[in-house]
Design a protein around this motif. Structure first.
Motif, PDB file in Angstrom:
ATOM      1  N   ASP A 194       0.824  -1.208   0.000  1.00 26.70           N
ATOM      2  CA  ASP A 194       0.000   0.000   0.000  1.00 26.70           C
ATOM      3  C   ASP A 194       0.859   1.259   0.000  1.00 26.70           C
ATOM      4  O   ASP A 194       0.515   2.267  -0.634  1.00 26.70           O
ATOM      5  CB  ASP A 194      -0.943   0.002   1.205  1.00 26.70           C
ATOM      6  CG  ASP A 194      -2.037  -1.049   1.091  1.00 26.70           C
ATOM      7  OD1 ASP A 194      -2.375  -1.419  -0.050  1.00 26.70           O
ATOM      8  OD2 ASP A 194      -2.531  -1.513   2.131  1.00 26.70           O
ATOM      9  N   ASN A 291      -5.935  -9.929   5.227  1.00 26.40           N
ATOM     10  CA  ASN A 291      -6.091  -8.486   5.015  1.00 26.40           C
ATOM     11  C   ASN A 291      -7.489  -8.285   4.409  1.00 26.40           C
ATOM     12  O   ASN A 291      -7.653  -8.007   3.218  1.00 26.40           O
ATOM     13  CB  ASN A 291      -4.993  -7.962   4.087  1.00 26.40           C
ATOM     14  CG  ASN A 291      -3.637  -7.983   4.751  1.00 26.40           C
ATOM     15  OD1 ASN A 291      -3.362  -7.206   5.651  1.00 26.40           O
ATOM     16  ND2 ASN A 291      -2.779  -8.904   4.314  1.00 26.40           N
ATOM     17  N   VAL A 293     -10.139  -6.278   4.337  1.00 29.91           N
ATOM     18  CA  VAL A 293     -10.864  -5.009   4.329  1.00 29.91           C
ATOM     19  C   VAL A 293     -12.146  -5.130   3.508  1.00 29.91           C
ATOM     20  O   VAL A 293     -13.216  -4.666   3.927  1.00 29.91           O
ATOM     21  CB  VAL A 293      -9.975  -3.878   3.768  1.00 29.91           C
ATOM     22  CG1 VAL A 293     -10.747  -2.560   3.719  1.00 29.91           C
ATOM     23  CG2 VAL A 293      -8.713  -3.718   4.604  1.00 29.91           C
ATOM     24  N   TYR A 303     -15.643   0.764   4.289  1.00 29.15           N
ATOM     25  CA  TYR A 303     -14.303   0.357   3.861  1.00 29.15           C
ATOM     26  C   TYR A 303     -13.328   1.070   4.791  1.00 29.15           C
ATOM     27  O   TYR A 303     -13.190   2.292   4.745  1.00 29.15           O
ATOM     28  CB  TYR A 303     -14.074   0.776   2.407  1.00 29.15           C
ATOM     29  CG  TYR A 303     -12.869   0.142   1.749  1.00 29.15           C
ATOM     30  CD1 TYR A 303     -13.019  -0.798   0.739  1.00 29.15           C
ATOM     31  CD2 TYR A 303     -11.566   0.499   2.116  1.00 29.15           C
ATOM     32  CE1 TYR A 303     -11.923  -1.371   0.104  1.00 29.15           C
ATOM     33  CE2 TYR A 303     -10.465  -0.066   1.506  1.00 29.15           C
ATOM     34  CZ  TYR A 303     -10.656  -0.997   0.492  1.00 29.15           C
ATOM     35  OH  TYR A 303      -9.562  -1.574  -0.114  1.00 29.15           O
ATOM     36  N   ARG A 305      -9.436   0.966   6.240  1.00 27.67           N
ATOM     37  CA  ARG A 305      -8.079   0.409   6.192  1.00 27.67           C
ATOM     38  C   ARG A 305      -7.263   0.777   7.430  1.00 27.67           C
ATOM     39  O   ARG A 305      -6.049   0.533   7.457  1.00 27.67           O
ATOM     40  CB  ARG A 305      -7.360   0.878   4.933  1.00 27.67           C
ATOM     41  CG  ARG A 305      -7.150   2.376   4.840  1.00 27.67           C
ATOM     42  CD  ARG A 305      -6.336   2.717   3.607  1.00 27.67           C
ATOM     43  NE  ARG A 305      -6.127   4.143   3.429  1.00 27.67           N
ATOM     44  CZ  ARG A 305      -5.168   4.855   4.012  1.00 27.67           C
ATOM     45  NH1 ARG A 305      -4.336   4.263   4.852  1.00 27.67           N
ATOM     46  NH2 ARG A 305      -5.056   6.147   3.772  1.00 27.67           N
ATOM     47  N   PHE A 309      -1.498  -4.115   9.146  1.00 30.03           N
ATOM     48  CA  PHE A 309      -1.191  -4.781   7.880  1.00 30.03           C
ATOM     49  C   PHE A 309      -0.602  -6.154   8.193  1.00 30.03           C
ATOM     50  O   PHE A 309       0.335  -6.267   8.986  1.00 30.03           O
ATOM     51  CB  PHE A 309      -0.205  -3.941   7.070  1.00 30.03           C
ATOM     52  CG  PHE A 309       0.077  -4.462   5.690  1.00 30.03           C
ATOM     53  CD1 PHE A 309      -0.651  -4.009   4.611  1.00 30.03           C
ATOM     54  CD2 PHE A 309       1.075  -5.403   5.478  1.00 30.03           C
ATOM     55  CE1 PHE A 309      -0.388  -4.477   3.327  1.00 30.03           C
ATOM     56  CE2 PHE A 309       1.344  -5.871   4.208  1.00 30.03           C
ATOM     57  CZ  PHE A 309       0.607  -5.414   3.129  1.00 30.03           C
ATOM     58  N   GLN A 320      -4.420  -3.567   1.325  1.00 30.93           N
ATOM     59  CA  GLN A 320      -5.583  -3.030   2.035  1.00 30.93           C
ATOM     60  C   GLN A 320      -6.261  -1.898   1.269  1.00 30.93           C
ATOM     61  O   GLN A 320      -7.379  -1.519   1.605  1.00 30.93           O
ATOM     62  CB  GLN A 320      -5.163  -2.547   3.436  1.00 30.93           C
ATOM     63  CG  GLN A 320      -4.756  -3.689   4.365  1.00 30.93           C
ATOM     64  CD  GLN A 320      -4.425  -3.221   5.771  1.00 30.93           C
ATOM     65  OE1 GLN A 320      -4.136  -2.042   5.990  1.00 30.93           O
ATOM     66  NE2 GLN A 320      -4.449  -4.131   6.720  1.00 30.93           N
ATOM     67  N   ILE A 321      -5.594  -1.355   0.268  1.00 37.92           N
ATOM     68  CA  ILE A 321      -6.201  -0.320  -0.561  1.00 37.92           C
ATOM     69  C   ILE A 321      -6.352  -0.895  -1.968  1.00 37.92           C
ATOM     70  O   ILE A 321      -5.399  -0.930  -2.739  1.00 37.92           O
ATOM     71  CB  ILE A 321      -5.341   0.959  -0.591  1.00 37.92           C
ATOM     72  CG1 ILE A 321      -5.067   1.459   0.825  1.00 37.92           C
ATOM     73  CG2 ILE A 321      -6.041   2.045  -1.402  1.00 37.92           C
ATOM     74  CD1 ILE A 321      -4.095   2.619   0.885  1.00 37.92           C
ATOM     75  N   GLY A 351      -8.729   7.256   5.851  1.00 36.04           N
ATOM     76  CA  GLY A 351      -8.554   5.809   5.815  1.00 36.04           C
ATOM     77  C   GLY A 351      -9.871   5.051   5.878  1.00 36.04           C
ATOM     78  O   GLY A 351      -9.892   3.830   6.049  1.00 36.04           O
ATOM     79  N   ARG A 352     -10.980   5.780   5.684  1.00 35.04           N
ATOM     80  CA  ARG A 352     -12.291   5.161   5.861  1.00 35.04           C
ATOM     81  C   ARG A 352     -13.309   5.805   4.914  1.00 35.04           C
ATOM     82  O   ARG A 352     -13.268   7.000   4.677  1.00 35.04           O
ATOM     83  CB  ARG A 352     -12.739   5.362   7.308  1.00 35.04           C
ATOM     84  CG  ARG A 352     -14.012   4.668   7.729  1.00 35.04           C
ATOM     85  CD  ARG A 352     -14.286   4.979   9.204  1.00 35.04           C
ATOM     86  NE  ARG A 352     -15.424   4.241   9.723  1.00 35.04           N
ATOM     87  CZ  ARG A 352     -16.690   4.631   9.602  1.00 35.04           C
ATOM     88  NH1 ARG A 352     -16.974   5.769   8.972  1.00 35.04           N
ATOM     89  NH2 ARG A 352     -17.676   3.901  10.102  1.00 35.04           N
TER      90      ARG A 352
END
Length: 493
Positions: A194, A291, A293, A303, A305, A309, A320-321, A351-352
């Motif tokens: 990521d 992972n 997510v 979603y 992240r 990790f 994760q992305i 991150g969300r």
């Protein structure tokens, strides 16, 4: 706007397919999409009589309309004529009550070869003699090797590959450092995938980098964020259906399920494109590793992240992305670029992100998602070999576990599991799963697996130890821009 590509974040963008491939990534940080994709249909009535190349031609000519028929045919010939070890390109194998679509018969033994043998062919027909393109690629293992192989010694094109240190298998790393192209560069970074992917995206819009490399050098991508990499992957969904028809396993029009091990979401998104274009797909089954997510997203539409990790036995999915998820959100929001831009900016800054309930419901109509632990990976590799005599790599094992979970609620549809890599690319995990003691070298471990299973060793992997390998390199994330700048200067200045 018809047959023009737009950005997932700006519906005012309208460019040809050649320009979208050349750029790879939109200036507004969005991904290029074809707004009228759902109106483009492939006739499945004649699939049984068509070769892989003929199916590819049908799909590419409608999705890349500004390429001439001659350019598309030459690209298909250049990509697939002699670089795959099976004439079917992606052969379908029946295993017990399901089928496995083997996507690992290309020059680096991973599914990425299907797109990355084609993308350089298309790119070659996009750039002119005065233009230069530096390809930037983040990889969790397989993309890097396939991209380096595909773009090796292509005129007017350079490639810089970044991978997470200690985040790929030994075989994947060795493959990358035995490419030796005059235009290829590869280095590890002190971070995870990521980190590599996020910073590569930033470089595309870094004005100081653009000034440093000069006006005649452009940046582009070999990841599946580039539509020239993604579109060729649609072909093997149609071709798998063709093989089912040829073998008498289904009747024309009968719906089937595809299970796809998923990291960056490109492979399963290609399946969704195939469904939009008329392929009779019931469910696309998304299989995640720990992972997870995307699996969590399916539970509540969030979603997120912001979590640890995890390095797993399926490293190519340690992501994760998932970049291509943005394209799915574009189509599921009916092309609402403003909405996509808003929620993607939330993801980038916090991150969300959270989608509307109707969008989540629409996604669930087409997809099912679950995940698999490392312990289950080892268990499923051993189970499938012991019961059916078929050897899976760890990523395919993730898919198998999730496929079996889904079958508990749907025993009516035939299932195709996408096998994304040769098991010999992940010899340590496979050896442990089979109960083999580790060899004194990777080469010995490969021979031990072969002795136990009889599963064919790909020629490119068998020959790795006959090749000289470069010394692995490593840089900090903050030095990625300077690394690219130096590579450009070394190649063209």
């Amino acid at each position: 706007m018809q047959n023009k590509y737009t950005s997932t974040r700006n519906d005012k963008v309208a460019i040809d397919a050649k320009a979208a491939i050349y750029k790879g990534f939109s200036d507004d940080k969005g991904l290029f999409v074809l707004p009228n994709l759902k109106d483009i249909k492939i006739n499945i009535d004649n699939l049984q009589t068509q070769s892989y190349g003929e199916i590819a031609y049908q799909i590419l000519k409608v999705l890349l309309p500004d390429f001439s028929a001659e350019e598309i045919k030459a690209s298909i010939q250049g990509a697939y004529h002699d670089s795959f070890d099976d004439d079917k390109i992606t052969p379908l194998k029946k295993v017990a009550d399901f089928h496995i679509l083997e996507l690992f018969h290309g020059p680096t033994s991973a599914f990425k070869d299907v797109g990355l043998q084609m993308l350089p062919q298309l790119m070659n027909r996009v750039i002119n003699d005065e233009e230069r393109v530096m390809i930037l690629t983040a990889t969790s293992g397989d993309t890097g090797t396939a991209a380096l192989k595909g773009f090796k010694d292509i005129n007017n094109v350079g490639i810089s590959v970044f991978y997470p240190e200690n985040g790929v298998s030994n075989i994947q790393e060795k493959q990358m450092y035995t490419t030796f192209g005059k235009n290829t560069n590869v280095t590890a970074i002190s971070g995870n995938f990521d980190d590599a992917q996020t910073n590569v995206k930033k470089l595309f819009n870094d004005e100081t980098l653009k000034q440093a490399i000069g006006k005649n050098v452009s940046l582009s991508s070999a990841n599946s964020i580039n539509i020239g990499r993604l579109i060729p992957q649609i072909v093997y969904y149609f071709d798998a259906y063709k093989q089912l028809l040829q073998n008498g396993d289904i009747k024309n029009g009968q719906k089937v399920n595809f299970t796809v091990p998923t990291g960056n979401f490109g492979n399963v998104l290609a399946g969704y494109y195939a469904k939009l274009m008329g392929l009779p797909i019931n469910k696309l089954i998304i299989a995640c590793n720990q992972n997870n997510v995307i699996a969590d997203f399916f539970n509540h539409g969030v979603y997120d992240r912001n979590r640890d990790f995890i390095k797993t036995l399926a490293p190519s999915m340690d992501i994760q992305i998932s970049s291509n998820f943005e394209r799915l959100l574009y189509y599921k929001s009916n092309g609402n670029a403003d909405y996509v831009k808003s929620i993607m900016q939330n993801l980038e800054t916090t991150g969300r992100m959270q989608v509307e309930p109707d969008i989540l419901a629409s996604i669930k109509d087409d997809f099912y998602c679950n995940y698999c632990s490392d312990e289950d990976i080892k268990k499923e590799i051993r189970t499938v070999f012991d019961q059916y005599g078929y050897l899976m790599d760890p990523h395919t094992a993730v898919g198998y576990k999730v496929m079996r979970e889904y079958q508990k609620s749907d025993d009516q549809h035939l299932n195709i599991l996408l096998s994304t890599a040769s098991p010999y690319k992940f010899i340590q995990a496979v050896s442990k799963a089979l109960g083999l003691s580790g060899g004194s070298s990777d080469q010995e471990s490969i021979q031990n697996i072969h002795a136990k299973t009889g599963f064919p060793i790909p020629t490119n992997i068998e020959n790795l130890w006959k090749q000289t390998s470069q010394r692995p390199s490593h840089i900090a994330v903050k030095d990625m821009k300077k690394y690219v700048e130096n590579n450009v200067k070394e190649l063209w200045k």
